[in-house]
Write an enzyme that holds these catalytic residues in place. Structure first.
Site, PDB file in Angstrom:
ATOM      1  N   GLU A 106     -12.596  -4.160 -11.823  1.00 49.45           N
ATOM      2  CA  GLU A 106     -11.412  -3.660 -10.587  1.00 49.45           C
ATOM      3  C   GLU A 106     -10.373  -3.033 -11.553  1.00 49.45           C
ATOM      4  O   GLU A 106     -10.179  -3.539 -12.607  1.00 49.45           O
ATOM      5  CB  GLU A 106     -11.110  -4.704 -10.011  1.00 49.45           C
ATOM      6  CG  GLU A 106     -10.260  -4.490  -8.440  1.00 49.45           C
ATOM      7  CD  GLU A 106     -10.648  -3.407  -7.913  1.00 49.45           C
ATOM      8  OE1 GLU A 106     -10.754  -2.165  -8.261  1.00 49.45           O
ATOM      9  OE2 GLU A 106     -10.628  -3.578  -6.419  1.00 49.45           O
ATOM     10  N   ASP A 107      -9.646  -2.095 -10.848  1.00 46.04           N
ATOM     11  CA  ASP A 107      -8.349  -1.386 -11.578  1.00 46.04           C
ATOM     12  C   ASP A 107      -7.137  -2.424 -11.306  1.00 46.04           C
ATOM     13  O   ASP A 107      -6.576  -2.612 -12.193  1.00 46.04           O
ATOM     14  CB  ASP A 107      -8.078  -0.213 -10.857  1.00 46.04           C
ATOM     15  CG  ASP A 107      -8.038   0.024  -9.564  1.00 46.04           C
ATOM     16  OD1 ASP A 107      -8.308  -0.835  -8.801  1.00 46.04           O
ATOM     17  OD2 ASP A 107      -7.583   0.943  -8.824  1.00 46.04           O
ATOM     18  N   ASP A 110      -3.948  -6.700  -6.282  1.00 47.88           N
ATOM     19  CA  ASP A 110      -2.735  -6.503  -5.577  1.00 47.88           C
ATOM     20  C   ASP A 110      -2.480  -7.801  -4.749  1.00 47.88           C
ATOM     21  O   ASP A 110      -2.388  -8.818  -5.038  1.00 47.88           O
ATOM     22  CB  ASP A 110      -2.276  -5.300  -4.933  1.00 47.88           C
ATOM     23  CG  ASP A 110      -0.802  -5.000  -4.574  1.00 47.88           C
ATOM     24  OD1 ASP A 110      -0.012  -5.531  -5.072  1.00 47.88           O
ATOM     25  OD2 ASP A 110      -0.734  -4.398  -3.402  1.00 47.88           O
ATOM     26  N   PHE A 159       4.926  -0.053  -8.082  1.00 48.22           N
ATOM     27  CA  PHE A 159       3.805   1.032  -7.905  1.00 48.22           C
ATOM     28  C   PHE A 159       3.249   1.726  -9.241  1.00 48.22           C
ATOM     29  O   PHE A 159       4.257   2.529  -9.659  1.00 48.22           O
ATOM     30  CB  PHE A 159       4.066   1.971  -6.637  1.00 48.22           C
ATOM     31  CG  PHE A 159       2.702   2.498  -6.073  1.00 48.22           C
ATOM     32  CD1 PHE A 159       2.305   1.689  -5.024  1.00 48.22           C
ATOM     33  CD2 PHE A 159       2.357   3.691  -6.294  1.00 48.22           C
ATOM     34  CE1 PHE A 159       0.909   2.447  -4.754  1.00 48.22           C
ATOM     35  CE2 PHE A 159       0.881   4.059  -6.120  1.00 48.22           C
ATOM     36  CZ  PHE A 159       0.275   3.312  -5.314  1.00 48.22           C
ATOM     37  N   ARG A 172      -4.347  10.256 -11.250  1.00 48.26           N
ATOM     38  CA  ARG A 172      -5.439   9.606 -11.947  1.00 48.26           C
ATOM     39  C   ARG A 172      -5.780   9.993 -13.209  1.00 48.26           C
ATOM     40  O   ARG A 172      -6.407   9.314 -14.191  1.00 48.26           O
ATOM     41  CB  ARG A 172      -6.758   9.761 -10.841  1.00 48.26           C
ATOM     42  CG  ARG A 172      -6.747   9.120  -9.665  1.00 48.26           C
ATOM     43  CD  ARG A 172      -8.273   8.883  -8.938  1.00 48.26           C
ATOM     44  NE  ARG A 172      -8.209   9.168  -7.435  1.00 48.26           N
ATOM     45  CZ  ARG A 172      -8.239   7.707  -6.774  1.00 48.26           C
ATOM     46  NH1 ARG A 172      -7.958   6.694  -7.493  1.00 48.26           N
ATOM     47  NH2 ARG A 172      -8.082   7.864  -5.512  1.00 48.26           N
TER      48      ARG A 172
END
Ligand code: IMP
Ligand code: MG
Length: 186
Positions: A106-107, A110, A159, A172
């Protein structure tokens, strides 16, 4: 999102939070850890699109055990007032994972909502083992019990963009993890 110039794009990036070198070093460690953990047994690396595609591409080349890759894509329906929501899988795995050693790549975790739904779904298919590796972890935002088995970087509640992560589908392509300039939030 519409960006009208390179200058505007650049201004939306507040700065570098994690450099390419730092990412590379941590990925090398994570690859070695996966190798030592599975000790020559084949693993299936499952990446959740789109954000994790860059991380997966680098991580898979840091791993030496026999491994396959597959992808899932999910849309989440949550809002601030909901304690639970739903996740619709828009692309599922192309193979059966029953009895297999699976690693979710997973990136970022959160709130943890999306991944906890995906974990539920995959567990129901009875893999031999299921582990989670995440590039980034924002533990201060968590609203679920979910935690990664291995997280490369813990970050504050900011963020972030780059290295696969987007804001409005852009950024990206940055080779590092940057901080988004929230003056540009709509
Ligand atoms: P969740 O809140 O853990 O369900 O996060 C779901 C998804 O939100 C992540 O997989 C990311 O795609 C996205 N996300 C959360 N935080 C960030 C961020 O700081 N930058 C970019 N995407 C984010
Ligand atoms: Mg993601």
């Amino acid at each position: 999102m519409n960006v009208s110039s390179q200058e505007e794009f650049n201004n939306m990036i507040k700065g570098v939070l994690i450099s390419e070198d730092e990412i590379r070093a941590e990925i090398a460690k994570a690859g070695k850890l996966i190798d030592s953990f599975y000790d020559g047994s084949p693993v299936l690396l499952v990446s959740v699109l789109k954000g994790a595609f860059v991380f997966l591409a680098d991580l898979v080349r840091a791993v030496s055990v026999p491994c396959e890759v597959d992808f899932m894509e999910a849309k989440s329906y949550f809002d601030a007032t909901q304690s639970s929501g739903s996740v619709a899988v828009t692309r599922d795995l192309r193979q059966n994972i029953t009895g297999r050693d699976v690693v979710i790549v997973e990136d970022i975790i959160d709130t943890g909502r999306t991944l906890s739904e995906i974990v539920k779904l995959l567990r129901a298919r009875s893999p031999r083992s299921l582990r989670i590796v995440t590039l980034l972890d924002k533990p201060s935002r968590r609203v679920t019990e979910l935690n990664a088995d291995y997280s490369l970087f813990t970050i504050p509640d900011k963020f972030v963009i780059g290295y696969g992560l987007d804001y409005g589908e852009l950024f990206r392509n940055l080779p590092y993890i940057g901080e988004f300039n929230e003056d540009f939030c709509k």
